[in-house]
Design an enzyme around this catalytic site. Structure first.
Site, PDB file in Angstrom:
ATOM      1  N   LYS A 178       3.802  -9.771   0.197  1.00  0.00           N
ATOM      2  CA  LYS A 178       3.143  -8.661   0.427  1.00  0.00           C
ATOM      3  C   LYS A 178       1.864  -8.419  -0.431  1.00  0.00           C
ATOM      4  CE  LYS A 178       4.206  -6.233  -3.516  1.00  0.00           C
ATOM      5  NZ  LYS A 178       3.404  -5.510  -4.436  1.00  0.00           N
ATOM      6  N   THR A 215       1.323  -1.275  -0.823  1.00  0.00           N
ATOM      7  CA  THR A 215       0.345  -2.244  -1.402  1.00  0.00           C
ATOM      8  C   THR A 215      -0.817  -2.395  -0.532  1.00  0.00           C
ATOM      9  OG1 THR A 215       2.187  -3.469  -2.513  1.00  0.00           O
ATOM     10  CG2 THR A 215       0.292  -4.676  -2.657  1.00  0.00           C
TER      11      THR A 215
END
Length: 330
Positions: free
Chosen positions: A188, A245
């Site tokens: 991620k 994120t």
């Protein structure tokens, strides 16, 4: 587990120290810099990595790794590429059976190892766990509601760790899928850089949503190839961490990508920062690992090309937008 050590006094390590202190633990926060240790102990603030947060009196900073290793459990919060070295230092200092909880997110560039694999290679039979999930350090430090995954194969030990660091606003959920808990947290960061580019280049919310979704497909392909379970990748340490994120410039990785999208160079951005954007290193590592496993990860490859192989932003975007049309599930 009344004494908890945190190895690494960056923003995330300091935030975890605050969470453990709120849970009632005595916390030893290990830092490399003597000046930072003195500042934390004297002013009760980590003015370098987490300024503006008053630290709990139960937190004591030290440079001494042996001091930290003498605690009942150790949270390992070093940058991913330095985790193996930290484990080598810890090995002769740890008592047998002391659990080590890995809180770093990344993949080793040289070996392609996940953090648990690197730690196992250096620490031998020491009990290992992985803590991962959607977390911004400042929010955890302030006591804002946060949920994370604690992955460990020994459920009884896992429950003891949860009791030691969990609380009303810091909520660890148990899992036994260490691989799945790590793959999402590592990849991620690479995808967040791509989402930052979308933001900085003003490519729109449609593009960001598409990137998050197709990025999740890349996480799933790699994770399941390595042995992760699909439900883990859809949970806090996978989809949850990816969503957070890739949706806020609080993310160091997304803000770095945004600067690149606005035309700044990687060297300019990194030169202004003291904190680590793990996606810069993980991009190279994940592309190498995916190649050895025969896993197609075009978004990660594009970020790697931009960061590490001199590709222009226009060529990277054009390469993604002109890929052949295909079935969504492939």
């Amino acid at each position: 587990m009344r004494r908890i050590a945190v190895i690494g006094a960056g923003a995330w390590g300091t935030a975890l120290a605050m969470a453990a202190a709120r849970a009632g633990a005595e916390v030893v926060l290990q830092a490399r810099e003597a000046e930072l240790v003195d500042t934390i102990n004297r002013s009760r603030e980590n003015n370098i990595y987490l300024p503006g947060i008053h630290l709990d009196p139960a937190i004591r900073a030290t440079q001494d790794m042996a001091d930290a290793a003498s605690c009942d459990a150790v949270l390992l919060v070093t940058p991913a590429q330095h985790l193996r070295t930290a484990c080598r230092t810890l090995k002769p200092l740890l008592a047998p059976g002391t659990p080590v909880i890995i809180c770093a997110k990344g993949i080793e560039i040289e070996t392609g190892a996940l953090m648990s694999e690197a730690a196992e290679a250096e620490l031998g039979g020491q009990p290992l766990a992985v803590l991962s999930g959607p977390t911004f350090a400042a929010e955890v430090a302030k006591g804002l509601p946060t949920a994370v995954t604690l992955a460990i194969t020994d459920e009884a030990l896992g429950r003891r760790i949860v009791a030691a660091i969990g609380g009303r606003t810091f909520r660890p959920y148990l899992s036994d899928d260490l691989i799945g808990a790590q793959v999402g947290g590592a990849v991620k960061n690479v995808l967040a850089i791509a989402c930052g580019v979308v933001h900085g280049r003003s490519l729109g919310d449609n593009a960001r949503a598409a990137l998050i979704t197709r990025g999740l497909a890349e996480i799933a392909r790699l994770g399941m190839t390595l042995g992760a379970r699909p439900e883990t990748l859809m949970g806090l340490s996978g989809l949850g961490d990816l969503t957070l994120t890739c949706s806020s410039l609080q993310s160091r990785n997304m803000s770095l990508g945004a600067a690149l999208g606005q035309g700044r160079t990687l060297e300019q951005v990194l030169g202004e920062r003291r904190s680590v954007a793990e996606g810069v290193f993980t991009a190279r590592a994940v592309v190498k690992l995916a190649a050895t496993k025969g896993v197609d990860m075009p978004l990660c490859q594009a970020v790697d090309a931009l960061l590490n192989h001199g590709a222009s932003l226009d060529s990277v975007i054009d390469g993604l937008m002109t890929r052949p049309f295909k079935h969504e599930m492939l």
